[in-house]
Design an enzyme around this catalytic site. Structure first.
Site, short mmCIF file in Angstrom:
data_model
loop_
_atom_site.label_atom_id
_atom_site.label_comp_id
_atom_site.label_asym_id
_atom_site.label_seq_id
_atom_site.Cartn_x
_atom_site.Cartn_y
_atom_site.Cartn_z
N SER A 1 -16.75 22.56 -35.56
CA SER A 1 -16.60 22.82 -34.13
C SER A 1 -17.96 22.85 -33.42
O SER A 1 -18.71 21.87 -33.48
CB SER A 1 -15.82 24.12 -33.94
OG SER A 1 -15.43 24.29 -32.61
N HIS B 1 -13.52 18.30 -33.02
CA HIS B 1 -12.30 18.35 -32.20
C HIS B 1 -12.66 18.69 -30.76
O HIS B 1 -13.75 19.19 -30.50
CB HIS B 1 -11.31 19.38 -32.76
CG HIS B 1 -11.85 20.79 -32.75
ND1 HIS B 1 -11.94 21.54 -31.60
CD2 HIS B 1 -12.32 21.57 -33.74
CE1 HIS B 1 -12.44 22.73 -31.89
NE2 HIS B 1 -12.68 22.76 -33.18
#
Length: 242
Positions: free
Chosen positions: A117, A140
Site C-alpha cells: 500500500s 491498489h
C-alpha cells in the site's frame, strides 16, 4: 532457609544483562558506533488517528524527527531504511517518503516481508531500492476502508491524492505510469478487491524496485554511495557539486 545472594548479578533488579535478555532476547548488543543510521518502518503506519494498542505501528511523528537528526548529524554518512509494513495512513506515508527523498545523505531502502500500500512510495524513495526474494508489495487504489463514496467532493479528493502517490512512485522508480496504473486497477487477482501483489523478482521486472537482495547487498550499495559522496566533495568547499 537459604537467603539469596545479593551479589548475584542475574538476580539483582535492574541488571543490564537481564534487561537486555528481556527486551532483545540476547545478552550482548553491538556497541560500536556506525556511520550508517538504520531506520525501520514496520507494522502499520500511524498518522492522524491513533491505532489500537495491540497494533504494531510506526508513528510518523517519531520518524520525521529521526530523519532530521540523521541529516544534521555529521557522524551519520548514510541512511538505511528497512521496511516490513502493511501500509496505513496515506498522508503520513507520503510525508515520510518525501522526507527520505529530500535527504542530502545517501539513502538505500530494503523491503523485507512486505512493503504494501502506502509502503510502496517509501520503498522507492531512496537512491536505490532492494527487495528480498520472498518479500511482497501490494499495489491498489486509495480507499476509505471499503465504504461507498457518495459525495463527489470526497471522490475528487481521493482521486487527487491517488495522483500524488502515482506521480511520486513513477518519478522515483523505473515503472511507467501506464504499468503502475495497470497493476493498481487489475481485477481478479485480489479476492473481492482490485490491485496486484508482486513478489521480489516481479517487483524488479516491473521497475518498481531496483534489485533483489538482502541486508548485505543494501549495505554494500550504501557504502559505495558514501564513498562516491566523499570523493565528490569539492576540496576546501565541503559541499557536493550540484
Amino acid at each position: 532457609m537459604e537467603q539469596p545472594d545479593p551479589g548475584a548479578p542475574e538476580r539483582r533488579p535492574g541488571n543490564p544483562v537481564v534487561d537486555t535478555i528481556q527486551q532483545l532476547g540476547q545478552t550482548v548488543t553491538p556497541a560500536a558506533e556506525s556511520n550508517i543510521f538504520c531506520m525501520t518502518i514496520i507494522g502499520q503506519i500511524e498518522g492522524h488517528i491513533v491505532l489500537p494498542p495491540q497494533n504494531k505501528t510506526t508513528k510518523y511523528e517519531h520518524i520525521i524527527p529521526q530523519l532530521v537528526a540523521a541529516e544534521q548529524n555529521p557522524k551519520i554518512e548514510g541512511i538505511l531504511i528497512v521496511l516490513n509494513t502493511v501500509g496505513g495512513d496515506v498522508e503520513a506515508g507520503l510525508a515520510i517518503a518525501e522526507m527520505i527523498s529530500s535527504l542530502t545523505k545517501p539513502t538505500v531502502t530494503l523491503v523485507l516481508g512486505g512493503g504494501h500500500s502506502i509502503g510502496v512510495p517509501i520503498a522507492v524513495a531512496g537512491l536505490k531500492s532492494f527487495i528480498a526474494e520472498t518479500a511482497t508489495m501490494t499495489i491498489h487504489p486509495i480507499r476509505l476502508n471499503g465504504l461507498v463514496i457518495g459525495v463527489p467532493q470526497t471522490f475528487e479528493y481521493l482521486d487527487k491524492m491517488q495522483e500524488r502517490v502515482t506521480r511520486f512512485v513513477v518519478s522515483h522508480s523505473n515503472v511507467t505510469e501506464e504499468k503502475f496504473r495497470e497493476l493498481m486497477f487489475k481485477t481478479g487477482e485480489l479476492t473481492r478487491d482490485i490491485g496486484t501483489t508482486v513478489i521480489g523478482v516481479d517487483a524488479v521486472k516491473h521497475g518498481l524496485i531496483d534489485a533483489v537482495g538482502g541486508i548485505g547487498d543494501a549495505l554494500r550499495e550504501l557504502n559505495q554511495y558514501i564513498e562516491e559522496r566523499k570523493r565528490a566533495v569539492v576540496p576546501g568547499a565541503g559541499v557536493m557539486p550540484q
